[in-house]
Motif scaffolding. Structure first.
Motif: not given
Length: 168
Positions: A49-54, A156-161, A125-128, A146-148
């Motif tokens: 589940s964590l891998v899917e959300h990432n 949890k969050s993933v971001s890129a610049e 969804t669960i994402f912002k 950024s997606v949280t």
């Protein structure tokens, strides 16, 4: 007096069944093995589940960067000066954005009919997603996407610049 009492001897049958102690020990070993297997399965499902959300969040970050880049590229086609359509600030974007949308702390929605993710229609969804743009210089803009989301009560969050330049 007792007559003719012969001692009775017992011999162990090597092909006899399990004793109660052996059966209990076998059940204990079996239950420990089952507990370990179920524990591994549960952890694997949580990790999946964590891998899917990432993975989904990474795609949403990439999409956000591509949309901002597309808005900047359209700026050049309209012969606007650099940074006109991507001013400094916080925004949100979706796959079909022709301009930056005002920032709102809202969930992205997934349309069950076509599978597209946007702010328009569908189920939450669960994402912002947030897009932050800042000027580095007169010819360079810094864009952070950024997606949280929350994963079992933990943020949890993933971001890129990305840096966009006035190369025209």
């Amino acid at each position: 007096m007792v007559k003719n009492l012969k001692p009775k001897t017992y011999t162990l049958n090597p092909e006899g069944g399990f004793t109660l102690v052996e059966a209990l020990i076998s059940l204990l070993i079996f239950s420990i093995a089952l507990t370990a297997i179920f524990s591994l399965l549960t952890n694997n499902l949580k990790n999946a589940s964590l891998v899917e959300h990432n993975f989904i969040a990474s795609g949403l970050v990439q999409e956000g960067m591509e949309v901002v880049r597309n808005i900047r590229d359209n700026e050049w086609h309209l012969n606007n000066s650099f940074g006109t359509t991507i001013p400094d600030g916080s925004y949100r974007v979706q796959w079909n954005s022709q301009a930056l949308l005002p920032f709102a702390d809202s969930f992205l929605k997934k349309d069950s009919g076509n599978g597209l993710v946007s702010y328009d229609t569908g189920n939450d969804t669960i994402f912002k997603r947030a897009v932050t743009i800042s000027a580095v210089s007169g010819v360079e803009k810094r864009v952070v996407v950024s997606v949280t989301w929350d994963e079992r009560g933990a943020p949890k969050s993933v971001s890129a610049e990305i840096h966009l330049f006035n190369w025209k």
